[in-house]
Design an enzyme around this catalytic site. Structure first.
Site, PDB file in Angstrom:
ATOM      1  N   ARG A 127      -3.421   2.978   8.542  1.00  0.00           N
ATOM      2  CA  ARG A 127      -3.700   1.836   7.675  1.00  0.00           C
ATOM      3  C   ARG A 127      -2.520   0.875   7.666  1.00  0.00           C
ATOM      4  NH1 ARG A 127      -4.735   4.565   2.000  1.00  0.00           N
ATOM      5  NH2 ARG A 127      -5.921   2.652   1.681  1.00  0.00           N
ATOM      6  N   ARG A 184       3.009 -46.891 -13.695  1.00  0.00           N
ATOM      7  CA  ARG A 184       3.120 -47.783 -12.538  1.00  0.00           C
ATOM      8  C   ARG A 184       2.477 -49.105 -12.931  1.00  0.00           C
ATOM      9  NH1 ARG A 184       1.617 -42.658 -10.329  1.00  0.00           N
ATOM     10  NH2 ARG A 184       2.969 -41.986  -8.618  1.00  0.00           N
ATOM     11  N   SER A 244      15.260 -41.006 -13.170  1.00  0.00           N
ATOM     12  CA  SER A 244      14.039 -40.267 -12.904  1.00  0.00           C
ATOM     13  C   SER A 244      13.949 -40.140 -11.395  1.00  0.00           C
ATOM     14  CB  SER A 244      12.841 -41.021 -13.461  1.00  0.00           C
ATOM     15  OG  SER A 244      11.656 -40.360 -13.070  1.00  0.00           O
ATOM     16  N   TYR A 296      13.081 -32.973 -17.971  1.00  0.00           N
ATOM     17  CA  TYR A 296      11.620 -32.951 -17.998  1.00  0.00           C
ATOM     18  C   TYR A 296      11.040 -33.124 -16.605  1.00  0.00           C
ATOM     19  CZ  TYR A 296      11.629 -38.055 -17.494  1.00  0.00           C
ATOM     20  OH  TYR A 296      11.803 -39.320 -17.013  1.00  0.00           O
ATOM     21  N   GLY A 342      -8.716  -7.893   4.355  1.00  0.00           N
ATOM     22  CA  GLY A 342      -9.489  -8.114   5.565  1.00  0.00           C
ATOM     23  C   GLY A 342      -8.671  -8.497   6.784  1.00  0.00           C
ATOM     24  N   GLU A 398      15.605 -42.573  -5.723  1.00  0.00           N
ATOM     25  CA  GLU A 398      14.611 -42.306  -4.690  1.00  0.00           C
ATOM     26  C   GLU A 398      15.076 -42.734  -3.304  1.00  0.00           C
ATOM     27  OE1 GLU A 398      10.992 -44.456  -5.562  1.00  0.00           O
ATOM     28  OE2 GLU A 398      12.098 -46.090  -6.504  1.00  0.00           O
ATOM     29  N   ARG A 409      -3.368  -1.448  -6.496  1.00  0.00           N
ATOM     30  CA  ARG A 409      -2.523  -2.647  -6.489  1.00  0.00           C
ATOM     31  C   ARG A 409      -2.907  -3.474  -7.695  1.00  0.00           C
ATOM     32  NH1 ARG A 409      -5.653  -4.612  -1.181  1.00  0.00           N
ATOM     33  NH2 ARG A 409      -7.687  -4.859  -2.132  1.00  0.00           N
ATOM     34  N   THR A 442      10.579 -38.427  -6.261  1.00  0.00           N
ATOM     35  CA  THR A 442      10.712 -37.510  -5.116  1.00  0.00           C
ATOM     36  C   THR A 442       9.760 -37.847  -3.972  1.00  0.00           C
ATOM     37  OG1 THR A 442       9.331 -35.963  -6.327  1.00  0.00           O
ATOM     38  CG2 THR A 442      11.701 -35.580  -6.372  1.00  0.00           C
ATOM     39  N   ASN A 443       8.750 -38.675  -4.226  1.00  0.00           N
ATOM     40  CA  ASN A 443       7.904 -39.079  -3.091  1.00  0.00           C
ATOM     41  C   ASN A 443       8.722 -39.921  -2.122  1.00  0.00           C
ATOM     42  OD1 ASN A 443       5.896 -37.916  -4.567  1.00  0.00           O
ATOM     43  ND2 ASN A 443       4.964 -39.838  -5.226  1.00  0.00           N
ATOM     44  N   MET A 476      -5.918  -6.979   8.170  1.00  0.00           N
ATOM     45  CA  MET A 476      -5.458  -5.883   9.010  1.00  0.00           C
ATOM     46  C   MET A 476      -6.557  -4.827   9.077  1.00  0.00           C
ATOM     47  SD  MET A 476      -2.496  -6.726   9.867  1.00  0.00           S
ATOM     48  CE  MET A 476      -1.052  -7.628   9.363  1.00  0.00           C
ATOM     49  N   CYS A 499       9.450 -37.710 -11.531  1.00  0.00           N
ATOM     50  CA  CYS A 499       8.115 -38.271 -11.703  1.00  0.00           C
ATOM     51  C   CYS A 499       7.336 -38.328 -10.399  1.00  0.00           C
ATOM     52  CB  CYS A 499       8.208 -39.658 -12.325  1.00  0.00           C
ATOM     53  SG  CYS A 499       9.088 -40.831 -11.284  1.00  0.00           S
ATOM     54  N   LYS A 542       0.839  -1.194   0.000  1.00  0.00           N
ATOM     55  CA  LYS A 542       0.000   0.000   0.000  1.00  0.00           C
ATOM     56  C   LYS A 542       0.878   1.249   0.000  1.00  0.00           C
ATOM     57  CE  LYS A 542      -3.761  -0.693   2.412  1.00  0.00           C
ATOM     58  NZ  LYS A 542      -4.359  -1.006   3.733  1.00  0.00           N
ATOM     59  N   HIS A 582     -16.072  -8.884   0.830  1.00  0.00           N
ATOM     60  CA  HIS A 582     -15.070  -9.836   1.291  1.00  0.00           C
ATOM     61  C   HIS A 582     -15.206 -11.169   0.570  1.00  0.00           C
ATOM     62  CE1 HIS A 582     -13.575 -12.982   4.072  1.00  0.00           C
ATOM     63  NE2 HIS A 582     -12.569 -12.146   4.194  1.00  0.00           N
TER      64      HIS A 582
HETATM   65  P1  ADP Z   1      -7.769  -2.495   3.497  1.00  0.00           P
HETATM   66  O1  ADP Z   1      -6.346  -2.862   3.419  1.00  0.00           O
HETATM   67  O2  ADP Z   1      -8.583  -3.351   4.351  1.00  0.00           O
HETATM   68  O3  ADP Z   1      -8.345  -2.224   2.136  1.00  0.00           O
HETATM   69  P2  ADP Z   1      -7.414   0.337   3.743  1.00  0.00           P
HETATM   70  O4  ADP Z   1      -6.289   0.848   4.530  1.00  0.00           O
HETATM   71  O5  ADP Z   1      -7.274   0.384   2.287  1.00  0.00           O
HETATM   72  O6  ADP Z   1      -7.794  -1.105   4.256  1.00  0.00           O
HETATM   73  O7  ADP Z   1      -8.677   1.168   4.186  1.00  0.00           O
HETATM   74  C1  ADP Z   1      -9.960   0.785   3.855  1.00  0.00           C
HETATM   75  C2  ADP Z   1     -10.708   1.954   3.318  1.00  0.00           C
HETATM   76  O8  ADP Z   1     -10.689   3.036   4.209  1.00  0.00           O
HETATM   77  C3  ADP Z   1     -10.131   2.521   2.051  1.00  0.00           C
HETATM   78  O9  ADP Z   1     -10.588   1.858   0.938  1.00  0.00           O
HETATM   79  C4  ADP Z   1     -10.647   3.921   2.048  1.00  0.00           C
HETATM   80  O10 ADP Z   1     -11.913   3.981   1.444  1.00  0.00           O
HETATM   81  C5  ADP Z   1     -10.760   4.236   3.500  1.00  0.00           C
HETATM   82  N1  ADP Z   1      -9.648   5.112   3.833  1.00  0.00           N
HETATM   83  C6  ADP Z   1      -8.412   4.778   4.209  1.00  0.00           C
HETATM   84  N2  ADP Z   1      -7.665   5.880   4.379  1.00  0.00           N
HETATM   85  C7  ADP Z   1      -8.441   6.919   4.082  1.00  0.00           C
HETATM   86  C8  ADP Z   1      -8.237   8.325   4.042  1.00  0.00           C
HETATM   87  N3  ADP Z   1      -7.065   8.869   4.339  1.00  0.00           N
HETATM   88  N4  ADP Z   1      -9.277   9.088   3.699  1.00  0.00           N
HETATM   89  C9  ADP Z   1     -10.459   8.527   3.380  1.00  0.00           C
HETATM   90  N5  ADP Z   1     -10.711   7.251   3.395  1.00  0.00           N
HETATM   91  C10 ADP Z   1      -9.718   6.425   3.747  1.00  0.00           C
HETATM   92 MG    MG Z   2       9.047 -45.034  -5.194  1.00  0.00          MG
HETATM   93 MG    MG Z   3      -7.764  -1.020   0.873  1.00  0.00          MG
END
Ligand code: ADP
Ligand code: MG
Ligand code: MG
Length: 934
Positions: free
Chosen positions: A127, A619, A821, A908, A136, A802, A379, A824-825, A138, A888, A57, A497
């Site tokens: 963040r 086999r 050959s 191979y 989800g 083997e 990203r 690896t198992n 952090m 293999c 990020k 999510h």
């Molecule tokens: P996650 O990694 O869970 O996506 P983010 O850090 O991206 O968490 O935050 C989730 C949401 O919070 C972002 O998509 C954004 O909409 C909102 N957010 C984060 N920072 C700001 C900010 N500085 N101003 C406004 N909204 C923010």
């Molecule tokens: Mg064998």
């Molecule tokens: Mg985000």
């Protein structure tokens, strides 16, 4: 490397610092150690390549600033601080606070607002951001800096008290949850803060109104009740001082790196613990000021099916968390065109800029404050295999990327998704759609429904096909999602999510199917006047977004239909054509070729259709289990004299010959490595009294003798017992029969005009002498058959490496072996002294403790077992320059292992037929990366 975390203060930092990318340009950075805060905004210290240090990020926020996209200013606290934090009893480097002061001052200067100010207060978000995104896992805190005084200042400054109190309400709630740990208890059904909100809504509005309808008074009351709840549950006063709030939030982000959900996620995706997370502190922009504001998430192209369209969703008058939380169902981004045309045009411009700059599909988060667009994150977008394929082909055509990049853009371990079945067209036509939702994860899934993760996991462990049905999913459901065939939710949009995780895991998913009523208490799903109980069947089509009652039959994917069933209509689909193009590029890029492990002509033909250029392992014992053969096999084992044994073997010979002939035909001239009998003999004998009596009747051998022989063959360690070449050495007539069957079949098929290239493989060789004895038997049979049939056969004899002794003496063994050959198992079993079949009782724990990073039976243990492979390769080639080298074992179809085999330069890899495309892709990628690394 997890030990870096436990190391003492003095050594932890430098060791870590060396590994992390250090910016080259600035003087301060050249010193490396000591710079913990990187600014972004008007002045930007970092850039997009610095993900290890700044997290994904943070690095991309910096990169977006560099290309002049509108990003609210802020700073990133590096991942080194996270490492330091855990190495030093959860404390910070002493210089950190001073650098943060400077960071906040810089934001203040750029925004004209002041942290904690009573006229124009600066609010920030805190963040998390690891190197790879962890959806989800952090928790983000928004609107930090508010207290009973600053909230009034914000209200006065903006003239919008509702907005100010909405921010405050959110802040106290998030802070209470994330930092102060006020969370749902096991005995509660809902988040405690949500319960407070629901209560107030009912008291004051007598119904469940939307959050946007709450008045200033309502919000003030909520803040009061939230603080009381925090006091009661956490035993702490809510912190009023903005700096206390900030330091608490930063600590919570670092703390969350080690929470259970984060650990589960890292394990699933093999993210090393020592990477750590960064923390971003950033000026707030507000999507909740009214109807000219909002928050959204978008992809530059459709991440489910790959179509080049602006794809995403937004909520008017909302802060970002609302969009992903699935609380309100957002609107598609295209709606913005009508509601805020200027902002929409700006987003379109940004969409183009992002793709041109990053040259990959971006998943970005934005907020619109009073009509002005701000970028908060970008990203590389997670994508399904189908979308990855289409993106790569389209972007190649658009000249955004070259063909090699296109190959690298397709994740090898996801490719199998493209071969997964779809619903059978005629069955679907008959089935009744009972609901529709958003097509969030393509494919077809049928399963028994479960409404919570634990029960879904339990059912899946019992072998049931499970469909996880939820109102919406949250990170707690992750285990259930992993266990399920498919996921169905009643609420939430394409960036909820459920959708995010499904796309990433390649799960079939339909989300936001509003017509289904999920009752967690009653464990039922009501839809279309029907009630489904847990355990009932439902089916979902994640490509079309449809939900069906009952079980719907599936049909092969277009690729399988085209390649295996020669289906002309399937061959005309774009998916098929793209797939073929990708496979062609894979062949162009690869150094290694891909063979298959196959025991029947059908498996062989399938593998060849998928592009296998030979068999790496047949086999032969698998052929002994079918029909009457097992009886002849048992007779052979029960024989008391060589003559008796030869008589029984003579019965087996025609079967084997026919099997081999079928395989040779299916191979169309490609080579076949055929392994001689390998497993311990007792595996072929019946073990219960009843079965023994039955066999006795059938073949006329007294039951007592059968029983006695079974006892005799009993071994304490069959894996290390009388098996492999030890059988052929004990009973040369078995090898003789097998060799004869191979050569007679070869002669027969060769006379039909098909090229035949048998490669006979002697298993479990530890001593050169073992191999020599067996080779003699093979050559004798070959001479005999060639003379009888008046043909000249082209064959090779080699061995499986083997056993560690075999690997270590590979130079000697290569004097006799024309090929190796790697099995690896067994090499993993013997190399680690760890039985694959018994490892279930301790290996998962080992993975948890990170004693082993990955299951060594799935991904090769490169530094241990891999070293044995490396030694054998070097020694084998030293003796015989052109020795043919392959693998293999199960690892032959595992992308990570294939990268290792490319490094040691095998010729191979061999894997099961349906893994062949995966292996071809992985082999191509390994070769491309190896070249790039030169
Ligand atoms: P996650 O990694 O869970 O996506 P983010 O850090 O991206 O968490 O935050 C989730 C949401 O919070 C972002 O998509 C954004 O909409 C909102 N957010 C984060 N920072 C700001 C900010 N500085 N101003 C406004 N909204 C923010
Ligand atoms: Mg064998
Ligand atoms: Mg985000």
């Amino acid at each position: 490397m997890a030990k870096t975390l436990a190391r003492k203060k003095s050594t932890a930092k430098p060791a870590q610092a060396k590994k992390l990318a250090q910016p080259k340009k600035t003087a301060a950075a050249a010193k490396g150690a000591g710079k913990y805060v990187y600014l972004f905004g008007k002045k930007t210290d970092g850039n997009g390549t610095m993900k290890p240090l700044l997290g994904g990020k943070g690095a991309n926020l910096a990169e977006m600033c560099r290309i002049s996209l509108p990003v609210p200013p802020g700073f990133t606290i590096t991942t080194e601080v996270c490492t330091y934090y855990y190495a030093n009893k959860r404390t910070y480097p002493p210089v950190l606070r001073g650098q943060m002061d400077a960071g906040v001052a810089s934001i203040e200067q750029q925004t004209g607002k002041t942290f904690g100010d009573l006229k124009n207060p600066l609010l920030v978000s805190v963040r998390s951001g690891a190197r790879d995104s962890m959806p989800g896992m952090m928790d983000t805190i928004l609107n930090l800096g508010l207290n009973d005084q600053t909230v009034e200042a914000l209200a006065r400054k903006t003239g919008n008290p509702r907005f100010a109190w909405d921010c405050y309400r959110r802040f106290v709630q998030m802070y209470g949850d994330v930092v102060l740990g006020v969370q749902k208890r096991p005995d509660e059904d809902h988040e405690p803060f949500e319960t407070v909100i629901e209560q107030l809504k009912h008291e004051r509005h007598h119904q469940a109104v939307e959050d946007t309808r709450l008045s200033v008074d309502d919000l003030k009351e909520l803040v009061k009740r939230f603080k009381a709840l925090i006091k009661e549950r956490a035993g702490k006063q809510f912190p009023d001082n903005p700096w206390d709030q900030l330091m608490g939030a930063v600590g919570a982000v670092f703390g969350s790196w080690m929470n259970d959900r984060a650990i589960v996620y890292r394990r699933k995706y093999n993210i090393p613990t020592e990477w750590g997370t960064a923390v971003n502190v950033q000026a707030m922009v507000y999507g909740n000021t009214g109807d000219q504001s909002g928050s959204g998430v978008a992809f530059t192209r459709n991440p489910a099916n790959g179509v080049k369209e602006f794809y995403g969703e937004f909520l008017i008058n909302a802060q970002g968390e609302d969009v992903v939380a699935g609380v309100r169902t957002p609107e598609p981004v295209a709606e913005l065109k009508k509601q805020m045309p200027k902002a929409y045009a700006e987003l379109e411009r940004i969409r183009q800029t992002l793709e041109k700059h990053f040259k990959d599909v971006q998943d970005f988060e934005f907020t619109i404050e009073d009509g002005v667009v701000y970028m908060l994150q970008t990203r590389n977008g997670k994508r399904t295999a189908m979308a990855a394929l289409k993106f790569s082909m389209d972007m190649y055509k658009e000249k955004l990327i070259d063909w090699k990049t296109a190959v690298l853009r397709n994740p090898a371990d996801q490719l199998e998704q493209l071969l997964a079945p779809v619903f059978d067209a005629s069955e679907v036509a008959k089935a009744k759609a009972i609901a529709t939702g958003l097509p969030a994860g393509p494919g077809a899934a049928s399963g028994q429904i479960y409404l919570n993760a634990d029960r879904a996991v339990t059912a899946a462990e019992k072998g049931q096909k499970v469909l996880l049905v939820r109102i919406e999913t949250s990170p707690e459901d992750l285990r259930g999602m992993i266990a399920a065939e498919g996921i169905l939710t009643a609420r939430g949009g394409v960036s909820s999510h459920a959708a995010l995780v499904a796309r990433q895991m390649g799960k079939v998913c339909v989300c936001g199917a509003a017509a289904i009523e999920v009752d967690y208490q009653g464990r039922t799903v009501k839809v279309d006047k029907q009630t489904f109980k847990e355990g009932d069947w439902m089916s979902i089509d994640g490509t079309a977004g449809k939900v069906y009652a009952g079980q719907v039959k599936t049909a092969p994917s277009e690729i399988v239909a085209g390649l295996i069933h020669d289906d002309e209509a399937a061959k005309k689909t774009e998916k098929f054509k793209h797939f073929q193009q990708l496979m062609k590029w894979c062949s162009d890029a690869s150094r290694m070729v891909v063979r298959t492990n196959a025991d029947t002509p059908e498996q062989t033909a399938n593998a060849v259709a998928f592009g296998a250029v030979g068999i790496g392992l047949t086999r032969t014992e698998h052929m002994f289990f079918e029909g009457d053969r097992i009886d002849a096999m048992r007779e052979m084992i029960l024989a008391e004299t060589v003559e008796e044994r030869k008589a029984a073997l003579a019965k087996l010979l025609p079967y084997q010959r026919e099997d081999f002939a079928g395989i040779f035909r299916a191979l169309k001239g490609y080579p076949a490595t055929i392994r001689f009998l390998d497993p311990p003999l007792h595996e072929f004998l019946p073990h219960t009294k009843e079965q023994q009596a039955e066999l006795s009747k059938k073949i006329g051998v007294p039951a007592a003798r059968i029983h006695q022989r079974v006892e005799q063959l009993h071994e304490f360690n069959p894996m290390l017992g009388f098996r492999g070449c030890r059988l052929g050495i004990g009973y040369p007539e078995i090898s003789e029969m097998q060799a004869r069957a191979v050569f007679e079949a070869a002669a027969q098929v060769q006379k039909e005009g098909i090229k035949v290239r048998p490669e006979i493989m002697i298993p479990l060789v530890a001593f050169k002498k073992e191999l020599d004895l067996q080779i003699e038997v093979v050559h004798a049979a070959a001479r005999a058959v060639q003379a009888e049939q008046k043909v000249k056969l082209n064959y090779m004899v080699g061995t499986m490496i083997e056993i560690p002794r075999g690997a270590l003496t590979a130079d000697e063994i290569a004097q006799s072996a024309e090929f190796f050959s790697f099995g690896t198992n067994d090499l993993t079993q013997t190399g680690l002294g760890m039985s694959r079949d018994d490892s279930g009782s301790f290996l998962p724990h080992y993975e948890e403790l990170e004693i082993v990073k990955k299951n060594p039976f799935a991904t090769i243990d490169a530094s241990g077992v891999g070293q044995l492979v490396d030694i054998a390769v070097t020694k084998g080639r030293a003796t015989r320059k052109d020795i043919k080298l392959g693998i293999c074992g199960e690892h032959g179809g595992d992308p990570a292992s294939i990268h290792f085999f490319e490094k040691v330069k095998l010729d191979y890899v061999s894997c099961s037929p349906y893994r062949v495309p995966v292996a071809r892709l992985a082999a191509a990628q390994a070769a491309l990366l190896a070249k790039a690394g030169d």
